[in-house]
Design a protein around this motif. Structure first.
Motif: not given
Length: 324
Positions: A15-30, A50-61
């Motif tokens: 639903q939200r596209g690429r998200l960082t691990a920190a953002t996912l952790a905050r949303e999932l409360e883990v 898959y993972a995209e590295r770099g300053r604007r990286g994150g995880f995406a489907l």
């Protein structure tokens, strides 16, 4: 628990596209470490994350990834049923649609959970029309045909033509670029821009509306909560607002704050009564708010407010002091 979290992770990425691990952790409360383990588990299960590295990286489907993740557990269904008991749908004209959606949610539940979820939802009430100490709020009404046009333009991203009755002005037609809809204490607002300038319209003052075919000039993605906060701050900075320094009985502090537009400062006084610097919409608003608290609040400044309250009290005392 983990299965629900994995489903939530996939839905967030869909639903939200690429998200960082920190953002996912905050949303999932883990923790972020838990998110990384969940990403590995999804990848091992064949989910194309898959993972995209770099300053604007994150995880995406992968863009074309789709899967059926429509099952609701008991708490998820209960959350929807309880949320559906609120009255925001009255402001946006979504009452019938919400009722239909709730019936579908209940029907989709397993037979063993259906009665339990419905009974649990009936035992939780959000924002009732009355409470123990206040009058029944007046919900602003807007014709369904008008609300439908407004809502369609907001969702579709089209320009909107509204016949709007601003306070103290003759109603006029104006064309706006709608951004979003907000409801606060049963009052609905349309956030928009007009000729590139920010505008906020009370829905109850929209006399008629027409969705236009032209696309609205607006960003594709917005943070509506941030925009609303910014517009509230701008509203407080403009106009005829009045700032009052007041000391108040701690037991009545919330009564004072609930009527004010904003609390700008607060500090304790020597007698235990807090001193607050609060903002009201205008002088009449300030006088009404302080008068209703009687001796449980004292306006310390400005002087004109103290004088006005004293004169009103003297007039009341004179009226009731005379023999009948």
């Amino acid at each position: 628990m983990r299965a629900d979290r994995l489903i939530s992770l996939v839905l967030l990425l869909r639903q939200r596209g690429r998200l960082t691990a920190a953002t996912l952790a905050r949303e999932l409360e883990v923790s972020t470490r838990t998110v990384l383990r969940d990403i590995e588990a999804l990848s091992a299960a064949g989910v194309p994350v898959y993972a995209e590295r770099g300053r604007r990286g994150g995880f995406a489907l992968l863009p074309d990834f789709r899967t059926d993740l429509t099952g609701l557990n008991h708490d998820e269904a209960l959350a929807l049923l309880v949320a559906g008991a609120g009255r925001g749908e009255q402001v946006f004209g979504l009452g019938s649609a919400l009722a239909s959606a709730m019936r579908k949610v209940v029907d989709a539940l397993p037979e063993s959970h259906r009665a339990a979820a419905s009974d649990a939802a009936r035992r939780m009430l959000i924002d009732p029309e009355t409470d123990l100490i206040s009058h029944r709020p007046v919900t602003e009404e807007l014709p369904d045909t008008t609300m439908v046009e407004v809502r369609r333009a907001v969702v579709a991203g089209h320009k909107l033509r509204i016949h709007y009755a601003a306070t103290g002005q003759t109603p006029q037609w104006r064309t706006v670029d709608p951004i979003g809809l907000v409801t606060v204490r049963d009052r609905g607002y349309l956030l928009a821009t007009r000729a590139g300038t920010d505008r906020t319209y009370r829905l109850s003052r929209v006399l008629a509306a027409e969705e236009l075919p032209e696309p609205a000039q607006r960003p594709n993605r917005i943070d509506l909560d941030r925009i609303w906060r910014e517009r509230c701050a701008q509203f407080l900075a403009d106009g005829d607002q009045v700032t009052v320094l007041v000391r108040v009985n701690p037991a009545r502090r919330e009564d004072l704050v609930s009527t004010a537009l904003a609390v700008r400062a607060e500090e304790p006084d020597t007698d235990g009564w807090p001193r607050l610097e609060v903002t009201f919409q205008d002088s009449r608003h300030a006088e009404w708010a302080l008068w209703r608290l009687t001796t449980d609040a004292e306006a310390l400044a400005p002087q004109w407010l103290r004088t006005s309250l004293r004169n009103r009290a003297a007039a009341i005392a004179s009226c009731y002091g005379a023999s009948s």
